[in-house]
Motif scaffolding. Sequence first.
Motif, PDB file in Angstrom:
ATOM      1  N   ALA A  37       0.820  -1.214   0.000  1.00  0.00           N
ATOM      2  CA  ALA A  37       0.000   0.000   0.000  1.00  0.00           C
ATOM      3  C   ALA A  37       0.855   1.267   0.000  1.00  0.00           C
ATOM      4  O   ALA A  37       0.351   2.354  -0.273  1.00  0.00           O
ATOM      5  CB  ALA A  37      -0.925  -0.007   1.217  1.00  0.00           C
ATOM      6  N   VAL A  39       2.451   2.624   2.663  1.00  0.00           N
ATOM      7  CA  VAL A  39       2.330   3.380   3.913  1.00  0.00           C
ATOM      8  C   VAL A  39       2.955   2.561   5.039  1.00  0.00           C
ATOM      9  O   VAL A  39       3.210   1.367   4.885  1.00  0.00           O
ATOM     10  CB  VAL A  39       0.854   3.711   4.255  1.00  0.00           C
ATOM     11  CG1 VAL A  39       0.245   4.627   3.217  1.00  0.00           C
ATOM     12  CG2 VAL A  39       0.024   2.456   4.407  1.00  0.00           C
ATOM     13  N   LEU A  44      -1.279   2.593   8.924  1.00  0.00           N
ATOM     14  CA  LEU A  44      -2.385   1.773   8.437  1.00  0.00           C
ATOM     15  C   LEU A  44      -3.165   1.171   9.601  1.00  0.00           C
ATOM     16  O   LEU A  44      -4.400   1.216   9.619  1.00  0.00           O
ATOM     17  CB  LEU A  44      -1.858   0.685   7.503  1.00  0.00           C
ATOM     18  CG  LEU A  44      -2.889  -0.192   6.804  1.00  0.00           C
ATOM     19  CD1 LEU A  44      -4.028   0.597   6.193  1.00  0.00           C
ATOM     20  CD2 LEU A  44      -2.203  -1.040   5.754  1.00  0.00           C
ATOM     21  N   ARG A  69      -9.747   3.920   4.012  1.00  0.00           N
ATOM     22  CA  ARG A  69      -9.255   4.595   2.816  1.00  0.00           C
ATOM     23  C   ARG A  69      -8.224   5.613   3.261  1.00  0.00           C
ATOM     24  O   ARG A  69      -8.414   6.297   4.265  1.00  0.00           O
ATOM     25  CB  ARG A  69     -10.424   5.248   2.079  1.00  0.00           C
ATOM     26  CG  ARG A  69     -11.339   4.171   1.529  1.00  0.00           C
ATOM     27  CD  ARG A  69     -12.616   4.640   0.865  1.00  0.00           C
ATOM     28  NE  ARG A  69     -12.509   5.867   0.131  1.00  0.00           N
ATOM     29  CZ  ARG A  69     -13.428   6.833   0.173  1.00  0.00           C
ATOM     30  NH1 ARG A  69     -14.504   6.700   0.919  1.00  0.00           N
ATOM     31  NH2 ARG A  69     -13.281   7.926  -0.532  1.00  0.00           N
ATOM     32  N   ARG A  72      -2.693   8.591   0.729  1.00  0.00           N
ATOM     33  CA  ARG A  72      -1.375   8.255   0.164  1.00  0.00           C
ATOM     34  C   ARG A  72      -1.326   6.888  -0.518  1.00  0.00           C
ATOM     35  O   ARG A  72      -0.346   6.551  -1.167  1.00  0.00           O
ATOM     36  CB  ARG A  72      -0.309   8.325   1.258  1.00  0.00           C
ATOM     37  CG  ARG A  72      -0.102   9.750   1.736  1.00  0.00           C
ATOM     38  CD  ARG A  72       1.121   9.950   2.600  1.00  0.00           C
ATOM     39  NE  ARG A  72       1.991   8.819   2.697  1.00  0.00           N
ATOM     40  CZ  ARG A  72       2.289   8.191   3.838  1.00  0.00           C
ATOM     41  NH1 ARG A  72       1.757   8.592   4.960  1.00  0.00           N
ATOM     42  NH2 ARG A  72       3.122   7.172   3.851  1.00  0.00           N
ATOM     43  N   VAL A  73      -2.360   6.104  -0.368  1.00  0.00           N
ATOM     44  CA  VAL A  73      -2.398   4.784  -0.991  1.00  0.00           C
ATOM     45  C   VAL A  73      -2.729   4.958  -2.469  1.00  0.00           C
ATOM     46  O   VAL A  73      -3.621   5.721  -2.827  1.00  0.00           O
ATOM     47  CB  VAL A  73      -3.456   3.894  -0.286  1.00  0.00           C
ATOM     48  CG1 VAL A  73      -3.672   2.604  -1.029  1.00  0.00           C
ATOM     49  CG2 VAL A  73      -3.033   3.625   1.144  1.00  0.00           C
ATOM     50  N   GLU A  74      -1.987   4.260  -3.337  1.00  0.00           N
ATOM     51  CA  GLU A  74      -2.179   4.437  -4.776  1.00  0.00           C
ATOM     52  C   GLU A  74      -3.066   3.377  -5.413  1.00  0.00           C
ATOM     53  O   GLU A  74      -3.552   3.574  -6.522  1.00  0.00           O
ATOM     54  CB  GLU A  74      -0.822   4.458  -5.474  1.00  0.00           C
ATOM     55  CG  GLU A  74      -0.009   5.677  -5.096  1.00  0.00           C
ATOM     56  CD  GLU A  74       1.306   5.754  -5.840  1.00  0.00           C
ATOM     57  OE1 GLU A  74       1.526   4.954  -6.769  1.00  0.00           O
ATOM     58  OE2 GLU A  74       2.117   6.624  -5.491  1.00  0.00           O
ATOM     59  N   VAL A 104      -7.439  -1.791   2.207  1.00  0.00           N
ATOM     60  CA  VAL A 104      -7.125  -0.365   2.197  1.00  0.00           C
ATOM     61  C   VAL A 104      -7.214   0.113   0.761  1.00  0.00           C
ATOM     62  O   VAL A 104      -6.794  -0.589  -0.165  1.00  0.00           O
ATOM     63  CB  VAL A 104      -5.744  -0.062   2.824  1.00  0.00           C
ATOM     64  CG1 VAL A 104      -4.610  -0.751   2.093  1.00  0.00           C
ATOM     65  CG2 VAL A 104      -5.504   1.447   2.902  1.00  0.00           C
ATOM     66  N   SER A 105      -7.809   1.292   0.586  1.00  0.00           N
ATOM     67  CA  SER A 105      -8.035   1.850  -0.750  1.00  0.00           C
ATOM     68  C   SER A 105      -7.630   3.315  -0.786  1.00  0.00           C
ATOM     69  O   SER A 105      -7.661   3.997   0.238  1.00  0.00           O
ATOM     70  CB  SER A 105      -9.522   1.775  -1.110  1.00  0.00           C
ATOM     71  OG  SER A 105      -9.992   0.464  -1.090  1.00  0.00           O
ATOM     72  N   PRO A 106      -7.322   3.817  -1.984  1.00  0.00           N
ATOM     73  CA  PRO A 106      -7.111   5.262  -2.145  1.00  0.00           C
ATOM     74  C   PRO A 106      -8.409   6.020  -1.868  1.00  0.00           C
ATOM     75  O   PRO A 106      -9.499   5.455  -1.983  1.00  0.00           O
ATOM     76  CB  PRO A 106      -6.720   5.407  -3.617  1.00  0.00           C
ATOM     77  CG  PRO A 106      -6.312   4.048  -4.072  1.00  0.00           C
ATOM     78  CD  PRO A 106      -7.095   3.085  -3.231  1.00  0.00           C
TER      79      PRO A 106
END
Length: 164
Positions: A37, A39, A44, A69, A72-74, A104-106
């Motif tokens: 992710a 991060v 997280l 969400r 910084r997650v791409e 985890v998502s953008p």
Amino acid sequence: MLRWTDFLDVDAIRPSLEARDPEEVLNELAGLMARRAGVSPRELALNLMARERLGSTAMEGGVAVPHCRLARVERIVTCLGIHRGGLAFGAAEDGLVRIFVGLVSPMDTSGLHLNVLSRIATLLRDPRLREELLVAPSPAAIRARLVLAEDEHLLPRHEMVLGH
């Protein structure tokens, strides 16, 4: 066609979580997803904990899907962990959770985030699949079983028979 397993790498599957409490579970899940992710595991885990404080992500059947969400997650990243003994997670009436799926998502993918959550929930409603995951001997076997479950769910029955 949306597939949860497109976001689930074999190295993000842990067949034996060691956590003794919900916070430790979230730390373990964060550790499985953080590198991919982009991060830190701590950042997280804190975000997963904040989401759990809003309401438990535990579902019927001993499954929980902690998710968040982050800006910084791409890309969407998921993980799966099995807690062999089960762990109290969420409200007391939810019972013990044995299958944990982290997500985890953008920030800009709310529709896709919800679709992946929906696919996870749909697949893990199946008691037979949950039992097969609990006895699977390895991360590769767990992922292979999930891929097969998605194939069964996504492909019309006649296409599976014909091998298309």
